[in-house]
Design a protein around this motif. Structure first.
Motif, short mmCIF file in Angstrom:
data_model
loop_
_atom_site.label_atom_id
_atom_site.label_comp_id
_atom_site.label_asym_id
_atom_site.label_seq_id
_atom_site.Cartn_x
_atom_site.Cartn_y
_atom_site.Cartn_z
N THR A 299 14.83 -20.29 -13.67
CA THR A 299 13.36 -20.47 -14.33
C THR A 299 13.06 -21.66 -15.48
OG1 THR A 299 13.55 -18.09 -15.69
CG2 THR A 299 13.25 -18.43 -13.35
N SER A 300 14.37 -22.23 -16.34
CA SER A 300 13.88 -23.25 -17.32
C SER A 300 12.06 -23.98 -16.37
CB SER A 300 14.94 -23.55 -17.27
OG SER A 300 14.63 -24.71 -17.62
N GLY A 301 11.33 -24.16 -16.91
CA GLY A 301 10.24 -25.52 -16.69
C GLY A 301 9.49 -24.14 -15.94
N TYR A 302 9.60 -22.83 -15.55
CA TYR A 302 9.28 -22.28 -14.90
C TYR A 302 7.16 -21.42 -15.58
CZ TYR A 302 10.70 -23.37 -10.36
OH TYR A 302 11.21 -24.14 -9.50
N CYS A 303 6.46 -20.57 -15.94
CA CYS A 303 6.47 -19.83 -16.24
C CYS A 303 6.41 -18.29 -15.62
CB CYS A 303 4.54 -19.67 -15.55
SG CYS A 303 3.74 -21.64 -16.49
N LEU A 304 6.72 -17.48 -16.13
CA LEU A 304 7.21 -16.35 -16.25
C LEU A 304 5.76 -14.92 -15.93
CD1 LEU A 304 9.94 -16.46 -18.27
CD2 LEU A 304 10.04 -17.29 -15.77
N GLY B 121 5.49 -21.24 -24.23
CA GLY B 121 5.64 -20.21 -24.71
C GLY B 121 4.53 -19.06 -24.82
N SER B 122 3.10 -19.73 -24.58
CA SER B 122 1.92 -18.34 -24.71
C SER B 122 2.14 -17.59 -23.75
CB SER B 122 0.86 -19.67 -25.10
OG SER B 122 0.85 -19.73 -23.83
N ALA B 123 1.84 -16.84 -24.54
CA ALA B 123 1.20 -15.14 -23.74
C ALA B 123 0.10 -14.44 -23.91
CB ALA B 123 1.87 -13.82 -24.10
N MET B 124 -0.28 -14.53 -21.72
CA MET B 124 -2.23 -14.33 -21.75
C MET B 124 -1.88 -12.85 -20.92
SD MET B 124 -2.42 -17.47 -19.97
CE MET B 124 -1.11 -18.80 -19.30
N TYR B 125 -2.80 -11.81 -20.66
CA TYR B 125 -2.70 -11.06 -20.33
C TYR B 125 -4.10 -10.82 -19.67
CZ TYR B 125 0.99 -9.95 -23.52
OH TYR B 125 2.01 -10.45 -24.36
N SER B 126 -4.36 -10.05 -18.21
CA SER B 126 -5.59 -9.68 -18.09
C SER B 126 -6.60 -8.37 -18.88
CB SER B 126 -4.46 -8.19 -17.06
OG SER B 126 -4.30 -8.03 -16.34
N PHE C 20 -0.15 -3.77 -23.00
CA PHE C 20 1.14 -4.10 -22.45
C PHE C 20 1.98 -6.18 -23.40
CE2 PHE C 20 0.33 -3.39 -18.31
CZ PHE C 20 -0.09 -1.93 -18.59
N THR C 21 3.08 -6.10 -23.64
CA THR C 21 3.55 -7.08 -23.80
C THR C 21 4.19 -7.77 -23.04
OG1 THR C 21 3.12 -6.03 -25.86
CG2 THR C 21 4.92 -7.82 -25.99
N ILE C 22 4.71 -9.34 -22.91
CA ILE C 22 5.08 -9.71 -21.96
C ILE C 22 6.43 -10.96 -23.32
CG2 ILE C 22 4.01 -11.95 -22.39
CD1 ILE C 22 5.11 -12.86 -18.99
N PHE C 23 7.56 -10.37 -22.58
CA PHE C 23 8.81 -11.14 -24.18
C PHE C 23 9.76 -11.54 -23.36
CE2 PHE C 23 11.76 -8.22 -25.38
CZ PHE C 23 10.96 -6.39 -25.32
N LYS C 24 10.52 -12.48 -24.62
CA LYS C 24 11.50 -13.36 -23.32
C LYS C 24 12.70 -12.26 -24.26
CE LYS C 24 11.81 -17.37 -21.94
NZ LYS C 24 11.34 -18.71 -21.69
N PHE D 36 12.81 -11.24 -19.00
CA PHE D 36 12.41 -11.32 -19.68
C PHE D 36 11.04 -9.76 -19.17
CE2 PHE D 36 8.75 -12.29 -16.35
CZ PHE D 36 9.64 -12.95 -15.07
N TYR D 37 10.85 -9.56 -20.06
CA TYR D 37 10.57 -7.85 -20.29
C TYR D 37 8.40 -8.14 -19.57
CZ TYR D 37 14.82 -7.74 -22.57
OH TYR D 37 16.33 -7.73 -22.33
N LEU D 38 8.58 -6.18 -19.59
CA LEU D 38 6.91 -5.94 -19.34
C LEU D 38 7.47 -4.90 -20.56
CD1 LEU D 38 4.20 -7.27 -19.01
CD2 LEU D 38 4.22 -5.30 -17.43
N GLN D 39 6.34 -4.88 -21.68
CA GLN D 39 7.42 -3.50 -22.69
C GLN D 39 5.12 -3.08 -22.45
OE1 GLN D 39 8.82 -2.35 -24.33
NE2 GLN D 39 7.02 -0.25 -24.63
N MET D 40 5.14 -1.69 -21.71
CA MET D 40 3.57 -1.67 -21.25
C MET D 40 3.79 0.51 -22.02
SD MET D 40 3.77 -1.90 -17.10
CE MET D 40 5.26 -1.03 -16.79
N ASN D 41 2.59 0.59 -23.30
CA ASN D 41 2.59 1.44 -24.02
C ASN D 41 0.85 1.68 -23.37
OD1 ASN D 41 4.19 1.09 -25.55
ND2 ASN D 41 3.04 -0.48 -26.82
#
Length: 113
Positions: free
Chosen positions: A27-32, A53-58, A65-69, A76-81
């Motif tokens: 996935t190098s060079g891709y948005c995740l 590396g910037s994160a965007m959310y709905s 929620f937090t997306i991180f690598k 990569f992960y999606l932490q959902m609280n």
């Protein structure tokens, strides 16, 4: 060749937390991105890590929620609280911003009230 495998979906009660994982390769060079789709509804983007590396959310998940690598592995992960019943659906990870796009098979999240 990009490969994406999601895991971590489960059934939880409202107010609970889950962490989804996406084991990736190539996935190098891709948005995740994490997207979700509820029955009878269109797939919607939930959270994205751009190539810089910037994160965007709905709007519906921002602040919960937090997306991180992972720092060392291609995961990569999606932490959902503070989950809500409307967060229920099939969650997909995707590699985008380059052609072709790639999608995983999904992992189910069910939030009960």
């Amino acid at each position: 060749q990009v490969q994406l495998v999601e895991s971590g979906g489960a059934s939880v009660q409202a107010g609970g937390s889950l962490r989804l994982s996406c084991a990736a390769s190539g996935t190098s060079g891709y948005c995740l991105r994490w997207s979700r789709q509820a029955p009878g509804r269109r797939r919607e983007a939930v959270a994205t890590i751009d190539t810089d590396g910037s994160a965007m959310y709905s709007d519906s998940v921002r602040g919960r929620f937090t997306i991180f690598k992972d720092g060392t592995r291609e995961v990569f992960y999606l932490q959902m609280n503070n989950l809500k019943p409307e967060d229920s659906g099939m969650y997909y990870c995707a590699a985008l911003c380059r052609a072709p796009n790639y999608w995983g098979q999904g992992t189910q999240v069910t939030v009960s009230s």
